[in-house]
Structures are given as C-alpha cells and as structure tokens.
Design a protein around this motif. Sequence first.
Motif, PDB file in Angstrom:
ATOM      1  N   GLY A  37      -2.962  -1.085   6.974  1.00 44.68           N
ATOM      2  CA  GLY A  37      -2.929  -2.571   6.882  1.00 44.68           C
ATOM      3  C   GLY A  37      -2.952  -3.286   8.021  1.00 44.68           C
ATOM      4  N   TRP A  38      -3.787  -2.941   8.867  1.00 51.56           N
ATOM      5  CA  TRP A  38      -3.856  -3.851  10.305  1.00 51.56           C
ATOM      6  C   TRP A  38      -4.646  -5.063  10.046  1.00 51.56           C
ATOM      7  N   ALA A  39      -4.089  -6.153  10.715  1.00 52.69           N
ATOM      8  CA  ALA A  39      -4.734  -7.574  10.674  1.00 52.69           C
ATOM      9  C   ALA A  39      -5.365  -7.750  12.018  1.00 52.69           C
ATOM     10  N   THR A  40      -6.455  -7.978  12.211  1.00 52.20           N
ATOM     11  CA  THR A  40      -7.001  -8.062  13.778  1.00 52.20           C
ATOM     12  C   THR A  40      -7.799  -9.575  13.755  1.00 52.20           C
ATOM     13  N   ALA A  41      -8.239 -10.203  15.187  1.00 56.69           N
ATOM     14  CA  ALA A  41      -8.783 -11.654  15.057  1.00 56.69           C
ATOM     15  C   ALA A  41      -9.185 -11.389  16.449  1.00 56.69           C
TER      16      ALA A  41
END
Length: 278
Positions: A274-278
């Motif tokens: 469940g990584w969130a990247t940006a």
Amino acid sequence: MIPTPRRYHRLGQPPVLLLALLCTVGAGARAEVPIQRSFLRLPSSNGHGAVMLDVEQRKVTHFREHLFATEEPVIDAAGNDVFENGQPKVIHARDLLFDAFFGLRSGGTQRWLSTQEADRDASGYAAWAPEKTGGTGLGALVQRVGTLEATTFVFAPQGLPHASFVMALRVRNTGASAVTGVSAFSLHNFHLGFGRPGVMADLDENGETVELSGNDFVEKGFAGVLVARPLGTVARKSAWLSTTTGSQNAYSVVNGGGGQDLRDFTAQPSAGTGWATA
C-alpha cells in the motif's frame, strides 16, 4: 481516497494541452436538450492505454495498461485453449490505478477536491471552441470552492507512445476580491501488486516499492513500473504506506483542513503493502 496508499505533488500551474476533435451534425438533425447529465464517466485513450475521469466520484478511477481489455487466451500445457462454462478463459489487461485527484488550499484551510460537489452541467468533455459543447478528448471536472473555480483536466496524450495520462488543474478566481494563500496538491494511488481480476477491478497493492528520482516518483511492483512526473514547480514531495498515521500521511493532513504542509519523502526504497508515491 481513504486509508489506502496515496501519492501527491503540490504543484504550481501545469500547462494544459488541448486535443481538438470537431464533431458535426447534419442540417436535418434535431438537437434535444437533456433534462440532466447521465454520462458521468469520461474515458480518454491515445491508442496505448486508457484513462477514465469519473464526474460522479470526482476523481480519476481507471488507468489501463493497454487499450484492449484482454491480452491473450489462457492455454494449457498441451497448447490448447482453456474453456470455462463453454467460454474461453483470457488473461485480462490490468487497471493500475485505484484513484487520483487534486486538493486545494484557500481561505486558510485545505481539502481534497474529491470531497467537493461537482458542477455536472459544466463538467464533461472540454469544448473545442468558446461557447461550444464538447468536441475534444479532454475530460473536464468543474468544482467550486468559494469564489474559486477549480477545473480538473484529464486526457491520454497523443504525442506519447506509451500508456500514460495527464492530470492538470486550472484554478480561476471568479470573484471581485483577491484570494490569498492558494496552493494545489495532486494525489495518485497506483496499485501494482498481484492479480489480473479484470480491467475494472483493482489489483492488489502488495510488494510495491517507491523511489524518488529528482521530482519524479518511480513505483515498482509485480505489475510493472509507473512514473509520476509533475508538470510544474514542486514545493513538496510525499509518499506513505496505507498504515501510516498522523502527519506522515498526506491524505490525512489535507483532509484535516488547516494549513499544515505535507511531509517530504526522504526514505530509501523499500518494499511494502500500500505505498503512496508522488
């Protein structure tokens, strides 16, 4: 997006590319005025992948790795097609995005635009000319926060020969007084884990890895590699796992209002769920 992985960029003013497609109606046709908008999902494709802006949910909800829905039939060890209930089994193309949307800070507080009502009459495919209706492959979601009009544009760029999409935000002050302290954020929640559940079903989010390369976030997983690249000047770059709480979770920070900035991502690449990247 709720407590699943998120990605965001806090952006300046990215350019907007308009793709003109003129549609005409014969002289004998009669135009009917709809009572209310019923077409609320706006797809766009460049022939390599496909993206969908959902006006009802007020966010991007679909990004397919290929234009076609299935890649190939399932075959057995002998090289024969596999059938199930009389129908051939197939390997589905994957939907790599859970959701993506913008946030806006103004009037001393901030919010994700997915929580704000959409102007359905003003939303739809962007017009090919002033005072016209539709005619482009540019999905437009129009929302209002006080006197600010926020328009999210989503499209698959024709000049990029890969599965890809652009998400751009235009903020316009429609009032007579200046609005100060305005900032924009973008959040992207890709899923690159196991599974091929079908083109309209989410992949798992296990085994994802996030890496920051300059201003680009590179996310890797079983399903492949995705790059999130800002088109404007970036003030903050943040990433977090779905289990992250407090000020480390950028979704919670913006959703909580106020003016707290997002925490910059400085960690080394590591696999997680469940990584969130940006």
